[in-house]
Design an enzyme around this catalytic site. Structure first.
Site, PDB file in Angstrom:
ATOM      1  N   VAL A 143       5.338  -0.744   2.673  1.00 11.08           N
ATOM      2  CA  VAL A 143       4.264  -0.911   3.652  1.00 11.08           C
ATOM      3  C   VAL A 143       3.203  -1.820   3.048  1.00 11.08           C
ATOM      4  O   VAL A 143       2.818  -1.652   1.884  1.00 11.08           O
ATOM      5  CB  VAL A 143       3.643   0.447   4.036  1.00 11.08           C
ATOM      6  CG1 VAL A 143       2.575   0.254   5.115  1.00 11.08           C
ATOM      7  CG2 VAL A 143       4.718   1.408   4.522  1.00 11.08           C
TER       8      VAL A 143
ATOM      9  N   LYS B 110       5.250  -2.289   8.038  1.00  8.86           N
ATOM     10  CA  LYS B 110       6.320  -1.592   7.330  1.00  8.86           C
ATOM     11  C   LYS B 110       7.590  -2.440   7.420  1.00  8.86           C
ATOM     12  O   LYS B 110       8.033  -2.795   8.516  1.00  8.86           O
ATOM     13  CB  LYS B 110       6.568  -0.213   7.933  1.00  8.86           C
ATOM     14  CG  LYS B 110       7.585   0.634   7.165  1.00  8.86           C
ATOM     15  CD  LYS B 110       7.968   1.890   7.926  1.00  8.86           C
ATOM     16  CE  LYS B 110       6.872   2.908   7.942  1.00  8.86           C
ATOM     17  NZ  LYS B 110       7.352   4.206   8.517  1.00  8.86           N
TER      18      LYS B 110
ATOM     19  N   GLU C 178       5.299   2.910  -0.339  1.00  7.76           N
ATOM     20  CA  GLU C 178       6.736   2.672  -0.383  1.00  7.76           C
ATOM     21  C   GLU C 178       7.455   4.000  -0.187  1.00  7.76           C
ATOM     22  O   GLU C 178       7.025   5.036  -0.695  1.00  7.76           O
ATOM     23  CB  GLU C 178       7.144   2.044  -1.718  1.00  7.76           C
ATOM     24  CG  GLU C 178       8.580   1.576  -1.751  1.00  7.76           C
ATOM     25  CD  GLU C 178       8.865   0.636  -2.910  1.00  7.76           C
ATOM     26  OE1 GLU C 178       9.971   0.084  -2.950  1.00  7.76           O
ATOM     27  OE2 GLU C 178       7.974   0.462  -3.757  1.00  7.76           O
ATOM     28  N   GLY C 179       8.536   3.964   0.594  1.00  2.94           N
ATOM     29  CA  GLY C 179       9.320   5.172   0.841  1.00  2.94           C
ATOM     30  C   GLY C 179      10.777   4.827   1.022  1.00  2.94           C
ATOM     31  O   GLY C 179      11.224   3.717   0.711  1.00  2.94           O
TER      32      GLY C 179
ATOM     33  N   ILE D 152       0.818  -1.217   0.000  1.00  7.13           N
ATOM     34  CA  ILE D 152       0.000   0.000   0.000  1.00  7.13           C
ATOM     35  C   ILE D 152       0.851   1.266   0.000  1.00  7.13           C
ATOM     36  O   ILE D 152       0.317   2.379  -0.058  1.00  7.13           O
ATOM     37  CB  ILE D 152      -0.955   0.025   1.209  1.00  7.13           C
ATOM     38  CG1 ILE D 152      -0.181  -0.136   2.521  1.00  7.13           C
ATOM     39  CG2 ILE D 152      -2.025  -1.034   1.071  1.00  7.13           C
ATOM     40  CD1 ILE D 152      -1.055  -0.037   3.760  1.00  7.13           C
TER      41      ILE D 152
ATOM     42  N   GLY E 163      11.301   1.738   3.318  1.00  2.00           N
ATOM     43  CA  GLY E 163      10.978   0.429   2.754  1.00  2.00           C
ATOM     44  C   GLY E 163       9.538   0.415   2.279  1.00  2.00           C
ATOM     45  O   GLY E 163       8.971   1.448   1.932  1.00  2.00           O
TER      46      GLY E 163
ATOM     47  N   ASP F   7       9.928  16.242  10.665  1.00  2.00           N
ATOM     48  CA  ASP F   7       9.615  15.847   9.291  1.00  2.00           C
ATOM     49  C   ASP F   7       8.124  15.999   9.011  1.00  2.00           C
ATOM     50  O   ASP F   7       7.487  15.101   8.473  1.00  2.00           O
ATOM     51  CB  ASP F   7      10.066  14.404   9.047  1.00  2.00           C
ATOM     52  CG  ASP F   7      10.233  14.091   7.561  1.00  2.00           C
ATOM     53  OD1 ASP F   7      10.413  15.038   6.770  1.00  2.00           O
ATOM     54  OD2 ASP F   7      10.187  12.910   7.196  1.00  2.00           O
TER      55      ASP F   7
END
Length: 370
Positions: A89, A107, A83-84, A81, A87, A208
């Site tokens: 999710v 995650k 991605e960053g 569902i 890694g 952030d």
């Protein structure tokens, strides 16, 4: 998401398959904390690591790698569902003690990520301690070392409406109504206010804040996520934390970028950027725009809240369905958050109060006729 018990036991346990508690590592770039006598957030008395060892062990469940693999159908691409940099999710399905189905989000750390373990550990420590309706709930974690490598995973409550970023900038979703945008920002502000002054033992700087880190539940209530870059606030007698500059381009405060001095007012700047994003429907930086419009803050300054041209910055997807007076007030608040001098920016408690005032200016939703 409501509380639940997994089939086979409650709370924290060591699963078969190599799960283990996270190592109690100090933050590599954090200052040593003095034992102050005051218990206020401005003079912290405990470190996040100490609080995590005390509280996180009772709150977080240790998952086995095989258990998470089964819940995600072998980390199937069909269940991915998001991605960053950390890694991927996945949506994961578990059985509750009552036999029902529980949906969570898993995650999984990208093993090629050099900073991944440090950020994974920060999430476990911070979210094992922090608890607020506007912060995502960390259910547990998995830490397994094998011949194939180190496996680091996090298990969160599932947020069905994805992120604020998705709803602002993706055409796959209908445009968010104006009042919903304000309500989301008010909830996110409450989350930041809690981080800054909600714990008596320690102050937390999020570092952030951006639209993609604001998750939305089934009722579009916002929850801050991704605490990998969070830091403890300054210790007694200090005004800031000196640290390497990290974060996301377009959201970091200029004073933090220039000096490396991190304070809660760095979070306030990021909040001001996102407040302009919900007004305009534009990202902080868009290289596809004409040169004078690529940087959001430079563009909106050409159309101040009190000016005749202010309407031109408003998100066209709103279709004019917003009270101009409340939009101007939200922009004025954003300008205060983006003040050059960090000391002149409002604190998040004041931001919450101002957004609630703006929401009260909104006309009440019409009552449907019977």
């Amino acid at each position: 998401m409501g509380c639940f018990a997994f089939k086979g036991g409650k709370g924290r346990r060591r699963p078969a398959g190599g799960g283990k508690p996270p190592p109690a590592e100090p933050k590599p770039d954090g200052p040593k904390r003095s034992k102050a006598s005051s218990s206020s957030a401005s003079t912290p008395t405990r470190s996040i690591q100490e609080l995590s060892e005390e509280r996180g062990a009772a709150r977080l469940r240790v998952f086995g790698l095989e258990e998470l693999g089964s819940a995600t159908n072998g980390f199937s691409r069909a269940l991915k569902i998001g991605e960053g940099g950390f890694g991927s999710v996945y949506r994961a399905f578990f059985r509750s003690a009552a036999g029902g189905r529980v949906v969570l989000a898993v995650k999984r750390l990208n093993q090629r990520s050099l900073q991944g373990h440090k950020q994974w550990l920060a999430e476990v420590q911070f979210l094992g301690v922090l608890e607020h309706p506007n912060l995502v709930k960390l259910v547990g974690y998995c830490a397994v070392d094998s011949e194939a490598g180190k496996h680091r995973l996090l298990v969160y409550e599932f947020m069905p409406n994805k992120t604020l970023d998705d709803h602002l900038f993706s055409r796959a979703h209908p445009p968010l109504p104006w009042r919903t945008r304000l309500q989301i920002m008010a909830g996110a502000a409450r989350g930041l206010d809690y981080l800054h002054r909600g714990l008596p033992e320690v102050q937390v700087i999020y570092r952030d804040f951006k639209a993609s880190n604001v998750l939305l539940d089934g009722e579009f209530r916002p929850k801050l996520s991704d605490f990998g870059l969070a830091r403890e606030g300054p210790t007694e007698g200090r005004t800031h934390v000196s640290t390497a500059v990290v974060g996301t381009h377009g959201y970091a405060a200029p004073d933090y970028i220039e000096t490396g001095h991190l304070t809660v007012k760095s979070d306030v700047w990021g909040f001001g950027v996102v407040l302009y994003e919900i007004l305009t429907g534009r990202r902080s930086v868009e290289r596809s725009r004409p040169a004078e419009e690529q940087k959001l803050l430079g563009w909106v300054r050409q159309h101040p809240p009190g000016g005749d041209s202010f309407r031109t910055i408003m998100d066209p997807r709103l279709g004019g369905r917003y009270p101009l007076a409340t939009a101007r007030e939200a922009a004025r608040l954003a300008d205060r958050c983006l003040g050059k001098n960090p000391k002149e920016r409002p604190d998040m408690a004041e931001v919450v109060e101002e957004l609630e005032r703006v929401l009260r200016m909104e006309p009440a939703p019409a009552t449907p006729k019977r």
